[in-house]
Design an enzyme around this catalytic site. Structure first.
Site, PDB file in Angstrom:
ATOM      1  N   GLY A 103     -42.510 108.637   7.586  1.00  0.00           N
ATOM      2  CA  GLY A 103     -41.599 107.616   7.067  1.00  0.00           C
ATOM      3  C   GLY A 103     -40.706 107.087   8.171  1.00  0.00           C
ATOM      4  O   GLY A 103     -40.934 107.353   9.341  1.00  0.00           O
ATOM      5  N   ASN A 104     -39.714 106.309   7.785  1.00  0.00           N
ATOM      6  CA  ASN A 104     -38.736 105.830   8.763  1.00  0.00           C
ATOM      7  C   ASN A 104     -37.369 105.759   8.103  1.00  0.00           C
ATOM      8  O   ASN A 104     -37.239 106.007   6.904  1.00  0.00           O
ATOM      9  CB  ASN A 104     -39.169 104.475   9.347  1.00  0.00           C
ATOM     10  CG  ASN A 104     -39.209 103.381   8.302  1.00  0.00           C
ATOM     11  OD1 ASN A 104     -38.188 102.973   7.763  1.00  0.00           O
ATOM     12  ND2 ASN A 104     -40.409 102.905   7.982  1.00  0.00           N
ATOM     13  N   ARG A 105     -36.350 105.432   8.874  1.00  0.00           N
ATOM     14  CA  ARG A 105     -34.971 105.584   8.410  1.00  0.00           C
ATOM     15  C   ARG A 105     -34.417 104.379   7.676  1.00  0.00           C
ATOM     16  O   ARG A 105     -33.215 104.325   7.400  1.00  0.00           O
ATOM     17  CB  ARG A 105     -34.077 105.946   9.593  1.00  0.00           C
ATOM     18  CG  ARG A 105     -34.376 107.356  10.074  1.00  0.00           C
ATOM     19  CD  ARG A 105     -33.644 107.696  11.346  1.00  0.00           C
ATOM     20  NE  ARG A 105     -32.204 107.635  11.179  1.00  0.00           N
ATOM     21  CZ  ARG A 105     -31.332 108.122  12.044  1.00  0.00           C
ATOM     22  NH1 ARG A 105     -31.765 108.713  13.139  1.00  0.00           N
ATOM     23  NH2 ARG A 105     -30.044 108.006  11.823  1.00  0.00           N
ATOM     24  N   SER A 106     -35.243 103.403   7.332  1.00  0.00           N
ATOM     25  CA  SER A 106     -34.737 102.263   6.561  1.00  0.00           C
ATOM     26  C   SER A 106     -34.185 102.740   5.216  1.00  0.00           C
ATOM     27  O   SER A 106     -34.825 103.504   4.504  1.00  0.00           O
ATOM     28  CB  SER A 106     -35.871 101.262   6.317  1.00  0.00           C
ATOM     29  OG  SER A 106     -35.446 100.290   5.385  1.00  0.00           O
TER      30      SER A 106
ATOM     31  N   ALA B 256     -39.076  97.832   6.386  1.00  0.00           N
ATOM     32  CA  ALA B 256     -39.506  98.476   7.634  1.00  0.00           C
ATOM     33  C   ALA B 256     -40.882  99.071   7.351  1.00  0.00           C
ATOM     34  O   ALA B 256     -41.014 100.230   6.936  1.00  0.00           O
ATOM     35  CB  ALA B 256     -38.505  99.548   8.042  1.00  0.00           C
TER      36      ALA B 256
END
Ligand code: CTP
Ligand code: CA
Length: 224
Positions: free
Chosen positions: A33-36, A100
């Protein structure tokens, strides 16, 4: 508050927004995943709806309430987000790609939890490129007015201008991440870029940035 032009412009306009991260599953219990946080895209959806727009919000996995009056479609992976956008884009006059989107997905995700082997000292994951959703929309004919985002840690304006051209976008919102700005934060400082013109906003809440973005989209489309 929005300008009088924006109030007239957004009334009954159909707006499609993607927001949040996408998660790419490795197995039933793990993902990339990512931090959005999704806050910027959700703020745009909320403010546009208040201006009278008909808003569809395609949301990745986020922990945010649905803004009042907004139609929300939940997705998890980039491929699911792409499928939802393909279903929806043609009914909309404007597309804002605030998500994102993961650039890569697992070449294959495991149906069972991956177990480590006795003595295993490492793990190599094979990833495959995801479709570029905003670039795909920008290639369609007819197409909505297409707005992208570029969250960067360095050379923010340069990279954003490159993405504007490469993806054939109508506008890109350049966004410095880090230093309490951007991801996970409640404040932001966008620079709105069209071919030849740059408009730098001052740091403010994501709601305020959203209003100024919606004002500027109205101004640019009305002037064209
Ligand atoms: N985007 C998209 N689909 C993808 C990747 C990105 O629609 N598979 C959109 C994002 O929603 C954003 C814009 O493209 O509006 C720019 O995203 P960004 O990740 O900054 O661009 P990339 O081309 O993926 O470049 P980078 O290598 O910097 O990640
Ligand atoms: Ca990317």
């Amino acid at each position: 508050n929005a300008t009088p032009l924006a109030n007239v412009f957004w009334k009954d306009k159909k707006l499609l927004i993607t927001a949040g991260p996408t998660f790419e599953d490795l197995d039933p219990v793990r993902f990339l995943g990512n931090r959005s946080s999704g806050k910027m895209g959700f703020a745009i959806a909320e403010q546009a709806q208040k201006l009278g727009a008909q808003v569809t919000l395609i949301a990745g996995p986020v922990n945010l309430p649905t803004p009042q009056g907004v139609e929300r479609i939940d997705v998890r992976s980039a491929r699911q987000m792409f499928a939802a956008v393909q279903q929806c884009y043609a009914q909309n006059a404007i597309f804002i790609s605030a998500a994102a989107v993961a650039d890569f997905a697992l070449a294959q995700s495991s149906e069972q939890k991956i177990k480590k082997q006795a003595g295993q000292e490492g793990l190599t994951l094979e990833l495959v490129k995801n479709p570029d959703i905003v670039a795909w929309v920008a290639e369609q004919k007819p197409k909505p007015f297409v707005v992208g985002f570029a969250a960067e840690t360095q050379n923010v304006i340069g990279y954003a201008q490159d993405k504007l051209q490469r993806k054939k976008l109508d506008m890109i919102c350049a966004n410095q991440v880090g230093e309490n700005l951007g991801f996970e934060s409640d404040e932001n400082r966008l620079t709105l870029i069209t071919a030849g013109v740059e408009k730098a906003l001052t740091t403010s809440s994501k709601s305020q940035q959203a209003v100024e973005l919606l004002d500027y989209i109205a101004e640019v489309i009305e002037a064209s």
